[in-house]
Motif scaffolding. Structure first.
Motif, PDB file in Angstrom:
ATOM      1  N   GLY A 238       8.508  80.902  36.663  1.00 29.51           N
ATOM      2  CA  GLY A 238       8.838  82.530  36.158  1.00 29.51           C
ATOM      3  C   GLY A 238       7.883  83.643  35.479  1.00 29.51           C
ATOM      4  O   GLY A 238       8.117  84.942  35.596  1.00 29.51           O
ATOM      5  N   GLY A 239       7.700  82.657  33.838  1.00 30.11           N
ATOM      6  CA  GLY A 239       6.898  83.457  32.667  1.00 30.11           C
ATOM      7  C   GLY A 239       5.129  83.887  33.919  1.00 30.11           C
ATOM      8  O   GLY A 239       5.115  83.566  34.500  1.00 30.11           O
ATOM      9  N   VAL A 240       4.862  84.583  32.788  1.00 32.67           N
ATOM     10  CA  VAL A 240       3.384  85.480  33.131  1.00 32.67           C
ATOM     11  C   VAL A 240       1.868  85.431  32.529  1.00 32.67           C
ATOM     12  O   VAL A 240       2.718  85.391  31.098  1.00 32.67           O
ATOM     13  N   ILE A 241       1.758  84.741  33.066  1.00 29.94           N
ATOM     14  CA  ILE A 241       0.038  84.784  32.000  1.00 29.94           C
ATOM     15  C   ILE A 241      -0.768  86.277  32.096  1.00 29.94           C
ATOM     16  O   ILE A 241      -0.958  86.361  34.010  1.00 29.94           O
ATOM     17  N   VAL A 242      -1.569  86.967  30.675  1.00 30.18           N
ATOM     18  CA  VAL A 242      -2.233  88.311  31.626  1.00 30.18           C
ATOM     19  C   VAL A 242      -3.199  87.901  30.435  1.00 30.18           C
ATOM     20  O   VAL A 242      -3.819  87.232  29.362  1.00 30.18           O
ATOM     21  N   VAL A 243      -4.487  87.607  31.041  1.00 29.40           N
ATOM     22  CA  VAL A 243      -5.563  86.903  30.552  1.00 29.40           C
ATOM     23  C   VAL A 243      -7.223  87.951  30.997  1.00 29.40           C
ATOM     24  O   VAL A 243      -7.527  88.422  31.834  1.00 29.40           O
ATOM     25  N   GLU A 244      -8.039  88.584  29.380  1.00 26.76           N
ATOM     26  CA  GLU A 244      -8.409  89.775  30.019  1.00 26.76           C
ATOM     27  C   GLU A 244     -10.042  88.687  30.053  1.00 26.76           C
ATOM     28  O   GLU A 244     -10.163  87.529  29.720  1.00 26.76           O
ATOM     29  N   HIS A 245     -11.340  89.228  30.991  1.00 29.46           N
ATOM     30  CA  HIS A 245     -12.454  88.363  31.402  1.00 29.46           C
ATOM     31  C   HIS A 245     -13.266  90.226  31.377  1.00 29.46           C
ATOM     32  O   HIS A 245     -12.994  90.816  31.503  1.00 29.46           O
ATOM     33  N   ALA A 246     -14.151  89.786  31.834  1.00 31.56           N
ATOM     34  CA  ALA A 246     -15.138  90.864  31.643  1.00 31.56           C
ATOM     35  C   ALA A 246     -15.309  90.540  33.879  1.00 31.56           C
ATOM     36  O   ALA A 246     -15.174  90.491  33.724  1.00 31.56           O
ATOM     37  N   ASP A 247     -15.533  92.492  33.397  1.00 28.73           N
ATOM     38  CA  ASP A 247     -15.438  93.011  34.554  1.00 28.73           C
ATOM     39  C   ASP A 247     -16.513  91.722  35.788  1.00 28.73           C
ATOM     40  O   ASP A 247     -16.550  92.244  37.321  1.00 28.73           O
ATOM     41  N   GLN A 249     -16.605  89.265  35.758  1.00 28.85           N
ATOM     42  CA  GLN A 249     -16.125  87.542  36.275  1.00 28.85           C
ATOM     43  C   GLN A 249     -14.771  87.468  37.448  1.00 28.85           C
ATOM     44  O   GLN A 249     -14.586  86.912  37.865  1.00 28.85           O
ATOM     45  N   GLY A 250     -14.644  89.107  37.574  1.00 32.42           N
ATOM     46  CA  GLY A 250     -13.651  89.935  39.189  1.00 32.42           C
ATOM     47  C   GLY A 250     -13.917  89.204  39.926  1.00 32.42           C
ATOM     48  O   GLY A 250     -15.207  88.354  40.633  1.00 32.42           O
ATOM     49  N   ALA A 266      -1.810  84.900  41.948  1.00 34.16           N
ATOM     50  CA  ALA A 266      -3.040  85.111  40.829  1.00 34.16           C
ATOM     51  C   ALA A 266      -3.746  86.395  41.485  1.00 34.16           C
ATOM     52  O   ALA A 266      -4.421  86.282  42.569  1.00 34.16           O
ATOM     53  N   ALA A 267      -4.093  86.966  40.457  1.00 30.93           N
ATOM     54  CA  ALA A 267      -5.331  88.229  41.035  1.00 30.93           C
ATOM     55  C   ALA A 267      -5.869  88.879  39.687  1.00 30.93           C
ATOM     56  O   ALA A 267      -5.218  89.376  38.761  1.00 30.93           O
ATOM     57  N   ASP A 268      -6.611  90.033  40.052  1.00 29.44           N
ATOM     58  CA  ASP A 268      -7.675  90.896  39.421  1.00 29.44           C
ATOM     59  C   ASP A 268      -6.466  91.824  39.203  1.00 29.44           C
ATOM     60  O   ASP A 268      -6.219  93.226  40.196  1.00 29.44           O
ATOM     61  N   PHE A 278      -9.001  92.319  34.096  1.00 33.83           N
ATOM     62  CA  PHE A 278      -8.184  91.145  33.154  1.00 33.83           C
ATOM     63  C   PHE A 278      -7.166  90.272  34.565  1.00 33.83           C
ATOM     64  O   PHE A 278      -7.252  90.993  35.997  1.00 33.83           O
ATOM     65  N   THR A 279      -6.835  89.221  34.415  1.00 29.16           N
ATOM     66  CA  THR A 279      -5.963  88.049  35.845  1.00 29.16           C
ATOM     67  C   THR A 279      -4.690  87.938  35.180  1.00 29.16           C
ATOM     68  O   THR A 279      -4.607  87.555  33.780  1.00 29.16           O
ATOM     69  N   THR A 280      -4.023  88.270  36.059  1.00 26.20           N
ATOM     70  CA  THR A 280      -2.591  88.046  35.691  1.00 26.20           C
ATOM     71  C   THR A 280      -2.345  86.933  36.934  1.00 26.20           C
ATOM     72  O   THR A 280      -2.509  86.605  38.251  1.00 26.20           O
ATOM     73  N   ALA A 281      -1.540  85.847  36.589  1.00 28.41           N
ATOM     74  CA  ALA A 281      -0.264  85.122  37.282  1.00 28.41           C
ATOM     75  C   ALA A 281       0.984  84.894  37.042  1.00 28.41           C
ATOM     76  O   ALA A 281       1.714  84.938  35.837  1.00 28.41           O
ATOM     77  N   ARG A 282       1.440  84.297  38.125  1.00 22.34           N
ATOM     78  CA  ARG A 282       2.921  83.858  37.421  1.00 22.34           C
ATOM     79  C   ARG A 282       2.924  82.206  37.565  1.00 22.34           C
ATOM     80  O   ARG A 282       2.680  81.405  38.418  1.00 22.34           O
ATOM     81  N   ARG A 283       4.100  81.620  36.425  1.00 25.23           N
ATOM     82  CA  ARG A 283       4.424  80.554  36.157  1.00 25.23           C
ATOM     83  C   ARG A 283       5.212  79.629  37.849  1.00 25.23           C
ATOM     84  O   ARG A 283       6.111  80.425  37.066  1.00 25.23           O
ATOM     85  N   VAL A 284       5.173  78.994  38.274  1.00 25.28           N
ATOM     86  CA  VAL A 284       6.425  79.120  39.441  1.00 25.28           C
ATOM     87  C   VAL A 284       6.796  77.503  38.987  1.00 25.28           C
ATOM     88  O   VAL A 284       6.245  76.257  38.127  1.00 25.28           O
TER      89      VAL A 284
END
Length: 286
Positions: A238-247, A249-250, A266-268, A278-284
Protein backbone atom coordinates in the motif's frame (compact mmCIF):
# COMPACT_ATOMS: atom_id res chain seq x y z
CA UNK A 1 12.12 60.70 -0.93
CA UNK A 2 11.96 62.31 -4.36
CA UNK A 3 11.64 60.22 -7.54
CA UNK A 4 15.16 61.17 -8.68
CA UNK A 5 16.71 59.95 -5.42
CA UNK A 6 15.55 56.41 -5.99
CA UNK A 7 16.00 55.99 -9.74
CA UNK A 8 19.65 54.91 -9.99
CA UNK A 9 19.27 51.30 -8.86
CA UNK A 10 16.26 50.69 -11.10
CA UNK A 11 18.19 52.12 -14.05
CA UNK A 12 21.10 49.80 -13.25
CA UNK A 13 18.72 46.85 -12.98
CA UNK A 14 17.31 47.67 -16.43
CA UNK A 15 20.82 47.73 -17.89
CA UNK A 16 21.73 44.51 -16.11
CA UNK A 17 18.60 42.85 -17.49
CA UNK A 18 19.75 43.59 -21.04
CA UNK A 19 23.20 42.17 -20.32
CA UNK A 20 21.79 38.97 -18.85
CA UNK A 21 19.36 38.58 -21.74
CA UNK A 22 22.22 38.93 -24.22
CA UNK A 23 24.09 36.23 -22.30
CA UNK A 24 21.16 33.81 -22.70
CA UNK A 25 20.05 33.81 -19.06
CA UNK A 26 16.50 32.38 -19.07
CA UNK A 27 14.99 34.87 -16.57
CA UNK A 28 17.07 38.04 -16.97
CA UNK A 29 14.75 40.52 -15.26
CA UNK A 30 14.09 38.33 -12.24
CA UNK A 31 17.77 37.54 -11.81
CA UNK A 32 18.83 41.19 -12.18
CA UNK A 33 16.31 42.20 -9.52
CA UNK A 34 17.16 39.30 -7.20
CA UNK A 35 20.86 40.14 -7.35
CA UNK A 36 20.12 43.81 -6.69
CA UNK A 37 18.06 42.84 -3.66
CA UNK A 38 20.79 40.49 -2.42
CA UNK A 39 23.59 43.07 -2.72
CA UNK A 40 21.53 45.84 -1.12
CA UNK A 41 20.03 43.79 1.69
CA UNK A 42 16.41 44.19 0.68
CA UNK A 43 13.86 42.31 -1.40
CA UNK A 44 12.74 42.68 -4.99
CA UNK A 45 9.58 44.61 -4.09
CA UNK A 46 11.55 47.37 -2.34
CA UNK A 47 14.30 48.14 -4.84
CA UNK A 48 12.78 51.53 -5.62
CA UNK A 49 13.33 52.53 -1.98
CA UNK A 50 17.13 52.20 -2.17
CA UNK A 51 18.57 55.76 -2.32
CA UNK A 52 21.09 56.65 -5.01
CA UNK A 53 23.72 57.25 -2.35
CA UNK A 54 23.38 53.64 -1.16
CA UNK A 55 23.99 52.05 -4.56
CA UNK A 56 26.64 49.34 -4.19
CA UNK A 57 28.90 48.88 -7.21
CA UNK A 58 29.47 45.27 -6.18
CA UNK A 59 26.16 44.68 -7.91
CA UNK A 60 28.03 44.61 -11.22
CA UNK A 61 30.35 41.90 -9.90
CA UNK A 62 27.36 39.66 -9.28
CA UNK A 63 25.93 40.48 -12.71
CA UNK A 64 29.23 39.50 -14.35
CA UNK A 65 29.12 36.16 -12.55
CA UNK A 66 25.54 35.53 -13.63
CA UNK A 67 26.42 36.67 -17.15
CA UNK A 68 28.99 33.87 -17.18
CA UNK A 69 26.07 31.51 -16.33
CA UNK A 70 27.05 30.88 -12.74
CA UNK A 71 23.78 29.85 -11.04
CA UNK A 72 21.90 32.66 -9.33
CA UNK A 73 21.64 30.53 -6.21
CA UNK A 74 25.40 30.02 -6.02
CA UNK A 75 25.91 33.77 -6.05
CA UNK A 76 23.34 34.49 -3.34
CA UNK A 77 24.00 31.27 -1.42
CA UNK A 78 20.31 30.52 -1.08
CA UNK A 79 17.51 28.73 -2.87
CA UNK A 80 13.79 28.95 -2.21
CA UNK A 81 11.69 25.77 -2.31
CA UNK A 82 8.03 25.77 -1.32
CA UNK A 83 8.11 27.37 2.16
CA UNK A 84 11.82 26.83 2.69
CA UNK A 85 14.96 28.91 2.29
CA UNK A 86 17.90 26.56 1.74
CA UNK A 87 21.63 27.09 1.76
CA UNK A 88 23.23 25.98 -1.50
CA UNK A 89 26.45 26.44 -3.42
CA UNK A 90 29.12 24.58 -5.38
CA UNK A 91 28.85 20.84 -4.88
CA UNK A 92 25.09 20.46 -4.54
CA UNK A 93 22.21 20.27 -7.00
CA UNK A 94 20.12 23.44 -6.88
CA UNK A 95 16.43 22.53 -6.35
CA UNK A 96 14.18 23.52 -9.26
CA UNK A 97 10.64 24.94 -9.18
CA UNK A 98 9.22 21.98 -11.12
CA UNK A 99 10.08 19.68 -8.22
CA UNK A 100 7.69 21.61 -6.00
CA UNK A 101 4.71 20.03 -7.77
CA UNK A 102 6.26 16.58 -7.26
CA UNK A 103 6.53 17.23 -3.52
CA UNK A 104 3.03 18.70 -3.42
CA UNK A 105 1.58 15.47 -4.79
CA UNK A 106 3.59 13.43 -2.29
CA UNK A 107 2.46 15.55 0.64
CA UNK A 108 -1.19 15.08 -0.28
CA UNK A 109 -0.64 11.33 -0.70
CA UNK A 110 0.90 11.02 2.78
CA UNK A 111 -1.80 13.15 4.37
CA UNK A 112 -4.43 10.86 2.84
CA UNK A 113 -2.88 7.76 4.40
CA UNK A 114 -4.48 6.39 7.55
CA UNK A 115 -1.14 6.36 9.36
CA UNK A 116 -0.45 8.19 12.61
CA UNK A 117 3.29 8.71 11.99
CA UNK A 118 4.05 8.01 8.33
CA UNK A 119 7.59 6.96 7.45
CA UNK A 120 9.04 8.78 4.45
CA UNK A 121 12.33 8.15 2.64
CA UNK A 122 13.88 10.70 0.30
CA UNK A 123 16.51 9.08 -1.91
CA UNK A 124 19.18 11.23 -3.63
CA UNK A 125 18.29 14.09 -1.29
CA UNK A 126 20.92 16.60 -2.48
CA UNK A 127 20.32 19.81 -0.52
CA UNK A 128 17.62 18.12 1.56
CA UNK A 129 14.86 20.20 -0.02
CA UNK A 130 12.35 17.40 -0.53
CA UNK A 131 12.89 15.81 2.87
CA UNK A 132 12.62 19.14 4.68
CA UNK A 133 9.45 20.12 2.83
CA UNK A 134 7.77 16.84 3.78
CA UNK A 135 8.89 17.13 7.40
CA UNK A 136 7.62 20.70 7.58
CA UNK A 137 4.26 20.13 5.88
CA UNK A 138 3.48 16.69 7.34
CA UNK A 139 4.33 17.37 11.00
CA UNK A 140 3.90 13.81 12.29
CA UNK A 141 6.00 12.19 9.59
CA UNK A 142 9.32 10.49 10.26
CA UNK A 143 11.55 11.50 7.39
CA UNK A 144 14.81 9.87 6.34
CA UNK A 145 17.04 11.39 3.65
CA UNK A 146 19.84 9.57 1.82
CA UNK A 147 22.74 11.10 -0.11
CA UNK A 148 25.86 9.47 -1.52
CA UNK A 149 27.91 12.44 -2.70
CA UNK A 150 29.98 13.92 0.13
CA UNK A 151 29.88 17.45 -1.28
CA UNK A 152 26.09 17.45 -1.44
CA UNK A 153 25.91 15.76 1.96
CA UNK A 154 27.74 18.69 3.55
CA UNK A 155 25.10 21.10 2.27
CA UNK A 156 22.29 18.77 3.37
CA UNK A 157 23.74 18.65 6.87
CA UNK A 158 23.63 22.43 7.07
CA UNK A 159 20.03 22.53 5.91
CA UNK A 160 18.58 19.73 8.05
CA UNK A 161 20.30 20.86 11.25
CA UNK A 162 17.64 21.39 13.89
CA UNK A 163 14.93 19.67 11.84
CA UNK A 164 13.28 16.27 12.29
CA UNK A 165 14.95 14.89 9.15
CA UNK A 166 17.35 12.00 9.75
CA UNK A 167 20.18 12.25 7.22
CA UNK A 168 22.07 9.16 6.03
CA UNK A 169 25.30 8.98 4.02
CA UNK A 170 24.83 6.11 1.61
CA UNK A 171 23.88 4.75 -1.79
CA UNK A 172 20.19 5.12 -2.65
CA UNK A 173 20.24 1.69 -4.28
CA UNK A 174 21.19 -0.13 -1.07
CA UNK A 175 19.93 2.30 1.56
CA UNK A 176 18.21 1.66 4.89
CA UNK A 177 17.73 -2.12 4.99
CA UNK A 178 16.59 -1.66 8.61
CA UNK A 179 13.43 -0.03 7.22
CA UNK A 180 12.53 -2.79 4.75
CA UNK A 181 8.75 -3.19 4.51
CA UNK A 182 8.05 -0.30 6.90
CA UNK A 183 8.05 2.79 4.66
CA UNK A 184 4.86 4.56 3.62
CA UNK A 185 6.33 6.78 0.92
CA UNK A 186 9.55 6.76 -1.07
CA UNK A 187 10.31 9.91 -3.04
CA UNK A 188 13.23 10.86 -5.24
CA UNK A 189 14.47 13.45 -7.66
CA UNK A 190 17.24 11.26 -9.09
CA UNK A 191 19.67 11.86 -11.94
CA UNK A 192 17.77 11.23 -15.18
CA UNK A 193 19.57 13.03 -18.01
CA UNK A 194 20.87 10.71 -20.77
CA UNK A 195 24.62 10.86 -21.29
CA UNK A 196 23.94 11.65 -24.94
CA UNK A 197 22.24 14.92 -23.93
CA UNK A 198 25.31 16.46 -22.27
CA UNK A 199 25.73 19.28 -24.79
CA UNK A 200 22.06 20.27 -24.55
CA UNK A 201 22.07 20.77 -20.79
CA UNK A 202 21.92 24.39 -19.60
CA UNK A 203 25.35 25.70 -18.50
CA UNK A 204 24.04 26.43 -14.99
CA UNK A 205 23.45 22.70 -14.49
CA UNK A 206 26.10 21.14 -16.73
CA UNK A 207 28.97 23.27 -15.44
CA UNK A 208 27.96 23.70 -11.80
CA UNK A 209 25.66 20.92 -10.55
CA UNK A 210 27.43 17.68 -9.52
CA UNK A 211 27.58 15.24 -12.43
CA UNK A 212 26.33 12.51 -10.11
CA UNK A 213 23.05 14.43 -9.71
CA UNK A 214 22.45 14.84 -13.45
CA UNK A 215 23.38 11.90 -15.67
CA UNK A 216 22.25 8.28 -15.51
CA UNK A 217 23.17 6.02 -18.40
CA UNK A 218 22.47 6.13 -22.11
CA UNK A 219 18.71 6.65 -21.71
CA UNK A 220 18.83 8.48 -18.37
CA UNK A 221 16.83 5.80 -16.58
CA UNK A 222 19.52 3.64 -14.96
CA UNK A 223 19.09 5.15 -11.50
CA UNK A 224 15.31 4.97 -11.67
CA UNK A 225 15.57 1.27 -12.51
CA UNK A 226 17.60 0.83 -9.36
CA UNK A 227 15.18 2.92 -7.33
CA UNK A 228 12.36 0.62 -8.37
CA UNK A 229 14.14 -2.24 -6.62
CA UNK A 230 14.96 -0.13 -3.56
CA UNK A 231 11.39 1.12 -3.23
CA UNK A 232 10.02 -2.40 -3.68
CA UNK A 233 12.17 -3.46 -0.73
CA UNK A 234 11.43 -0.48 1.52
CA UNK A 235 7.69 0.05 1.01
CA UNK A 236 4.99 -1.67 2.96
CA UNK A 237 2.05 -3.05 0.96
CA UNK A 238 0.00 0.00 0.00
CA UNK A 239 3.03 2.29 0.18
CA UNK A 240 3.73 4.67 -2.67
CA UNK A 241 6.76 5.73 -4.70
CA UNK A 242 7.04 9.17 -6.30
CA UNK A 243 9.94 9.68 -8.70
CA UNK A 244 10.71 12.73 -10.84
CA UNK A 245 11.81 12.43 -14.46
CA UNK A 246 12.25 14.60 -17.54
CA UNK A 247 9.12 15.63 -19.39
CA UNK A 248 10.55 13.89 -22.47
CA UNK A 249 10.56 10.60 -20.53
CA UNK A 250 6.82 10.67 -20.01
CA UNK A 251 5.34 7.30 -20.90
CA UNK A 252 8.61 5.44 -20.31
CA UNK A 253 8.98 5.48 -16.53
CA UNK A 254 5.63 3.91 -15.52
CA UNK A 255 6.71 0.79 -17.43
CA UNK A 256 9.56 0.40 -14.96
CA UNK A 257 6.96 -0.37 -12.24
CA UNK A 258 5.11 -3.39 -13.72
CA UNK A 259 2.28 -5.29 -12.11
CA UNK A 260 4.12 -8.61 -12.30
CA UNK A 261 6.79 -7.15 -9.99
CA UNK A 262 4.37 -6.08 -7.29
CA UNK A 263 3.23 -2.64 -8.46
CA UNK A 264 -0.18 -1.15 -9.20
CA UNK A 265 -1.51 2.15 -10.53
CA UNK A 266 1.77 3.20 -12.14
CA UNK A 267 1.16 6.49 -13.94
CA UNK A 268 2.73 9.73 -15.01
CA UNK A 269 1.65 12.96 -13.32
CA UNK A 270 1.81 16.46 -14.81
CA UNK A 271 3.68 19.49 -13.52
CA UNK A 272 2.19 22.99 -13.40
CA UNK A 273 2.79 23.34 -17.15
CA UNK A 274 0.84 20.13 -17.76
CA UNK A 275 3.95 18.23 -18.87
CA UNK A 276 4.63 14.70 -17.58
CA UNK A 277 7.05 15.35 -14.72
CA UNK A 278 6.90 12.41 -12.31
CA UNK A 279 5.71 8.85 -11.95
CA UNK A 280 3.81 7.37 -9.03
CA UNK A 281 3.13 3.72 -8.26
CA UNK A 282 1.68 1.72 -5.36
CA UNK A 283 3.32 -1.31 -3.82
CA UNK A 284 0.92 -4.24 -3.55
CA UNK A 285 1.10 -7.26 -1.28
CA UNK A 286 3.40 -10.05 -2.50
Amino acid sequence: MTPSSRSLLLAEVAQATLRLADAGVPSPRFDAEELAAYVHGTDRTKLQLVPDADFDARYWETIARREAREPLQHITGRAFFRYLELRVGPGVFVPRPETESVVGWAIEAVRAMDVAEPVVVDLCTGSGAIALALAQEVPRSRVHAVELDEGALAWARRNVEGSRVVLHHGDALSALPELDGQVDLVISNPPYIPLTEWERVAPEARDHDPELSLFSGEDGLDTIRGLERTAHRLLRPGGVIVVEHADTQGGQVPWLFPEDQGWADAADRPDLNNRPRFTTARRVAP
